[in-house]
Each structure stands twice: as structure tokens, then as C-alpha cells.
Design an enzyme around this catalytic site. Structure first.
Site, PDB file in Angstrom:
ATOM      1  N   PRO A   1       0.811  -1.230   0.000  1.00  0.00           N
ATOM      2  CA  PRO A   1       0.000   0.000   0.000  1.00  0.00           C
ATOM      3  C   PRO A   1       0.843   1.278   0.000  1.00  0.00           C
ATOM      4  CG  PRO A   1      -0.900  -1.579   1.534  1.00  0.00           C
ATOM      5  CD  PRO A   1       0.413  -2.152   1.074  1.00  0.00           C
ATOM      6  N   CYS A   2       0.296   2.306  -0.659  1.00  0.00           N
ATOM      7  CA  CYS A   2       1.047   3.547  -0.832  1.00  0.00           C
ATOM      8  C   CYS A   2       0.450   4.700  -0.030  1.00  0.00           C
ATOM      9  CB  CYS A   2       1.055   3.923  -2.309  1.00  0.00           C
ATOM     10  SG  CYS A   2      -0.609   4.163  -2.955  1.00  0.00           S
ATOM     11  N   GLN A   3      -0.707   4.486   0.632  1.00  0.00           N
ATOM     12  CA  GLN A   3      -1.439   5.605   1.238  1.00  0.00           C
ATOM     13  C   GLN A   3      -0.583   6.437   2.190  1.00  0.00           C
ATOM     14  OE1 GLN A   3      -2.630   2.576   0.828  1.00  0.00           O
ATOM     15  NE2 GLN A   3      -4.719   2.637   0.040  1.00  0.00           N
TER      16      GLN A   3
ATOM     17  N   PHE B   1       2.536   6.997   2.002  1.00  0.00           N
ATOM     18  CA  PHE B   1       3.660   7.643   1.309  1.00  0.00           C
ATOM     19  C   PHE B   1       3.200   8.664   0.276  1.00  0.00           C
ATOM     20  CE2 PHE B   1       5.143   3.169   2.110  1.00  0.00           C
ATOM     21  CZ  PHE B   1       6.036   3.480   3.125  1.00  0.00           C
ATOM     22  N   SER B   2       1.941   8.540  -0.142  1.00  0.00           N
ATOM     23  CA  SER B   2       1.469   9.330  -1.273  1.00  0.00           C
ATOM     24  C   SER B   2       1.363  10.814  -0.923  1.00  0.00           C
ATOM     25  CB  SER B   2       0.101   8.810  -1.719  1.00  0.00           C
ATOM     26  OG  SER B   2      -0.418   9.659  -2.698  1.00  0.00           O
TER      27      SER B   2
END
Ligand SMILES: C[S@@+](CC[C@H](N)C(=O)[O-])C[C@H]1O[C@@H](n2cnc3c(N)ncnc32)[C@H](O)[C@@H]1O
Length: 404
Positions: A81-83, A85-86
Site C-alpha cells: 500500500p502507498c497511502q 507515502f502518497s
């Protein structure tokens, strides 16, 4: 479609972690790899994967760095998941999902593959968050792998979309891998949107004619967006749409334009990218009395008072974005079906799931299931299969050279 690829009976196998609906996996299958298993915690993603790709996908929580059983393969792919880091989100350094990259690295190393691929957003390379990426490199190097970070734009893989992603590629020291993909010709959004009307998953969200959203949409031309943050031809300001946001006088518009510039130029805080503006700064900039106009703009709802300063009530940065049909789409994300965020290039409506899937380069034979918002989440989360293909091919070529 998929079974054909699988029927090629590739001798190279891959294991997929955080597989979602299988965008990255489709690319690896197209590049000639055979999937042995895929894991994701989200039941709907696994259901979509199983219906469209194969029943090797399973619901499983990967947070403890373990699989239900020992598995060995040639390549491990993981799009954790990127949430956290985004740059679109809060970038919470303590988001528990940030540690899932380390879980993937642990599982990857245990599977003893020849190569591994970890995908994430570019935000993982910025600021304190980069520690997670650096740690992954260090762990993989300590386990005997060479590593490299590759930044790829989906456009260069043939998808009509600007979508830059970071890929950590790890490969066993004894074979030669040049971490460079073969670039493809750029395609356009217009090409991707052709002939979708009769396809599954084509139910775009329309706007109520005469509703305010429709009125806004009619004012936004291709290449423009609703935006009070910057000037220039790409921005349509709320004060240019009086039928929705209310009338203003030329003097009031001059003040709004001035505040729009000054709020980014005269900085008072060390965070964010704009600050409220004092009426005195507006006065000094315009060299005229401004009090009456500012009071009127507060009353009309265009400005709001913040202590001794004022600021724009709405900045709408990047709402109602309408891309050019002969260019690339904005990044497909989970809000892609909402016309208040993204508009079709030449119709006053949002995109359909099929159109989003086309821009992501999913084949038309992939049929998405579940609530519409969740379908957009599945598509928006995915790595475009063309990106997966480009990386899969790069690794496959390197592995084949080793066997010659
Ligand atoms: C960026 S998406 C992956 C997209 C996928 N690689 C593709 O190309 O379609 C991240 C995925 O991680 C899954 N995920 C989040 N937490 C997880 C966990 N603890 N264990 C397993 N999967 C998890 C989410 O459900 C989501 O599908």
C-alpha cells in the site's frame, strides 16, 4: 485471455504479494511468467482476481511477514500500500501500512527467488519516508541481492497516462541485469476511449443538466481545471463562473486575482503552500483602497476572514480536471469516476470504470465486480499491466541470458 498466457506453460514462476485485482500480475503473465500464488487482504480484490485471472489468489493478511505455507519461485512481485507515502494523502510517517514493505521484503527473501520487484509511489523516495525504501535496499543487499531503484512513467510503457512509480528491483548477484525498460511509443487518451459504449463496466456518472456541477463542467475546456490557486490558461476560477458562485464586479475580481498571487508569494508559515493575506498587502499591491471590496467579497462568500487577514474561501486546486484527448490522462486513482475531480475530455460527465481500465491498459475482457466506488478503487490501485509487462520482460531477458 489470461488462460492463453498461462497455457504457454512458462518455466518461470512468480509469487504476487498485495496482488489487488492483478494489474501488475497481468503484465508478468503477458511477459511469460506463470503465477504460483497471489495474496491480498481485500476479499473483493481477490474475488475480482479469481474471476478474471485465476484461482491461485487468496485472501491473506501479509502484515506479519508470513505466508500460509512455504513457497518458492523465480520472481516475487509486491505492490504494497502507498497511502502513507502518497503526496495526495496525509503522508503519515506512522501509518501502520508503511511497514508492509518490510513484510514483503521478508516474505520475498524467504521465497529464495532469482529476482524481486517492489512497487510504490514516488512519495516513498521523499523526506523521512525514504528510510523505508533504503531499509528495503539494505535488507535485500544483506541477503545477497543487487538492487536498483527504477522510476517508470506509465506513458513510456504505452499507457496513455502520466503515472510515475518507483520500482525497487532486486536480483541475485550472479546474473547480469541492466535495470532499464524498453520504452514504447506514447498513445493518447482519445485512442483509449474509443468504442467503449457497448462494453461491460461502461456506466459513467452523468451530471444533472442545470445542476451546478454540470454548469461548472460546461465552463471547463480540455486542458483546464477549476482552480483558484494559480493563474494561466489551464485554470478556470470560481469568479469566472458567476452562475454558480455568484456575480462579482471587475474591481472585486482584481482583488481576488491579487489575493490568489499574494497568498503564495508572501509566506508567513513554514508549512503548506499558501497563507492568508492582509488587506494592507492587497492595498500596497494594487495601490488603491480595498476595504469596501474585501467586505463585499466576504459577504458574497468568495473570501473568509482569518484574524487580521483574509483568504480565498475555496481554492479548488485540481477539481474538475478535463484532460486533452490528444494527450495523456491524469493519473487514474480511486476518485477517477467522480466528475467533480475528473471530467471526460469532450463530454460533460465523469469517466466509466471501463474507461479508467482502458487508460490503465486492462484488457476489455477483464470484467470488474462490486460497488462502483470499489471498482474504481481496484482499477486506481492497480499497476498498469503494461508497466508489469515492461519490468517482467526486463527480468525475463536477464534470466534467459543466464541460461544460454
Ligand atoms: C497498491 S494495491 C496493489 C495493486 C496491485 N499490485 C495491482 O497491480 O493491481 C495494494 C494492495 O494491498 C492490499 N493490502 C493492504 N494491507 C494488506 C495486508 N495487511 N495484507 C495483504 N494485503 C494488503 C490492499 O488490499 C491492496 O489491494
Amino acid at each position: 485471455m489470461i488462460s492463453e498466457a498461462q497455457e504457454q506453460k512458462s518455466s518461470l514462476s512468480f509469487l504476487s504479494l498485495f496482488s489487488g485485482c492483478g494489474g501488475l500480475d497481468l503484465g508478468f503473465i503477458q511477459a511469460g511468467f506463470g503465477p504460483i500464488a497471489a495474496f491480498d487482504i481485500w476479499p473483493l480484490a481477490v474475488e475480482n482476481y479469481r474471476t478474471n485471472i485465476g484461482d491461485h489468489a487468496h485472501v491473506w493478511d501479509l502484515s506479519n511477514g508470513q505466508l500460509p505455507s512455504e513457497l518458492y519461485c523465480d520472481v516475487v512481485v509486491a505492490g504494497s500500500p502507498c497511502q502513507g507515502f502518497s503526496t495526495v494523502g496525509k503522508r503519515d510517517i506512522d501509518d501502520p501500512r508503511n511497514h508492509l514493505l518490510q513484510s514483503a521484503v521478508k516474505i520475498g527473501i524467504n521465497a529464495k527467488p532469482k529476482a524481486m520487484v517492489f512497487e510504490n509511489v514516488l512519495g516513498i523516495l521523499q523526506g523521512d519516508h525514504k528510510a523505508h525504501w533504503d531499509r528495503a535496499h539494505a535488507q535485500l543487499n544483506a541477503a545477497g541481492y543487487k538492487t536498483s531503484t527504477l522510476i517508470i512513467d506509465a506513458r513510456d510503457t504505452g499507457a496513455p497516462q502520466s503515472r510515475k512509480r518507483a520500482f525497487l528491483i532486486a536480483w541475485e548477484k550472479h546474473f547480469e541485469l541492466t535495470p532499464v525498460i524498453e520504452k514504447q511509443n506514447h498513445s493518447t487518451l482519445g485512442d483509449a476511449l474509443r468504442n467503449v459504449s457497448t462494453l461491460a463496466n461502461h456506466e459513467p456518472r452523468s451530471l444533472l443538466i442545470d445542476g451546478s456541477e454540470y454548469k461548472i463542467a460546461t465552463k471547463i475546456k480540455p486542458g483546464q481545471k477549476l482552480c483558484n490557486v494559480r493563474g494561466g490558461e489551464a485554470s478556470v476560477h470560481t469568479w469566472n463562473i458567476p452562475e454558480v458562485f455568484g456575480d462579482t464586479t471587475p474591481e472585486e475580481r482584481e482583488i481576488l486575482q491579487c489575493i490568489m498571487k499574494l497568498r503564495r508569494r508572501i509566506r508567513r508559515r513554514s508549512f503548506g503552500d499558501a497563507d492568508p493575506v492582509t488587506p494592507r498587502d492587497v492595498y500596497l499591491n494594487l495601490q488603491r483602497k480595498v476595504t469596501t471590496d474585501i467586505k463585499s467579497l466576504i459577504k458574497k462568500g468568495y473570501l473568509r476572514k482569518i484574524e487580521d487577514s483574509v483568504d480565498l474561501t475555496n481554492t479548488f486546486n485540481g477539481k474538475y480536471r478535463r484532460p486533452l484527448s490528444n494527450g495523456a490522462s491524469h493519473t487514474v486513482d480511486s476518485r477517477f469516476g467522480d466528475p467533480r475531480c475528473f471530467l471526460h475530455p469532450n463530454e460533460h460527465r465523469g469517466f466509466s470504470v471501463r474507461e479508467a481500465a482502458r487508460i490503465q491498459k486492462f484488457p476489455d475482457s477483464y470484467v470488474f465486480h462490486g460497488p462502483i466506488d470499489e471498482q474504481f478503487r481496484l482499477v486506481g490501485n492497480a499497476v498498469p499491466p503494461t508497466m508489469g509487462f515492461a519490468i517482467g520482460k526486463m527480468i525475463k531477458d536477464a534470466l534467459s541470458r543466464e541460461h544460454k
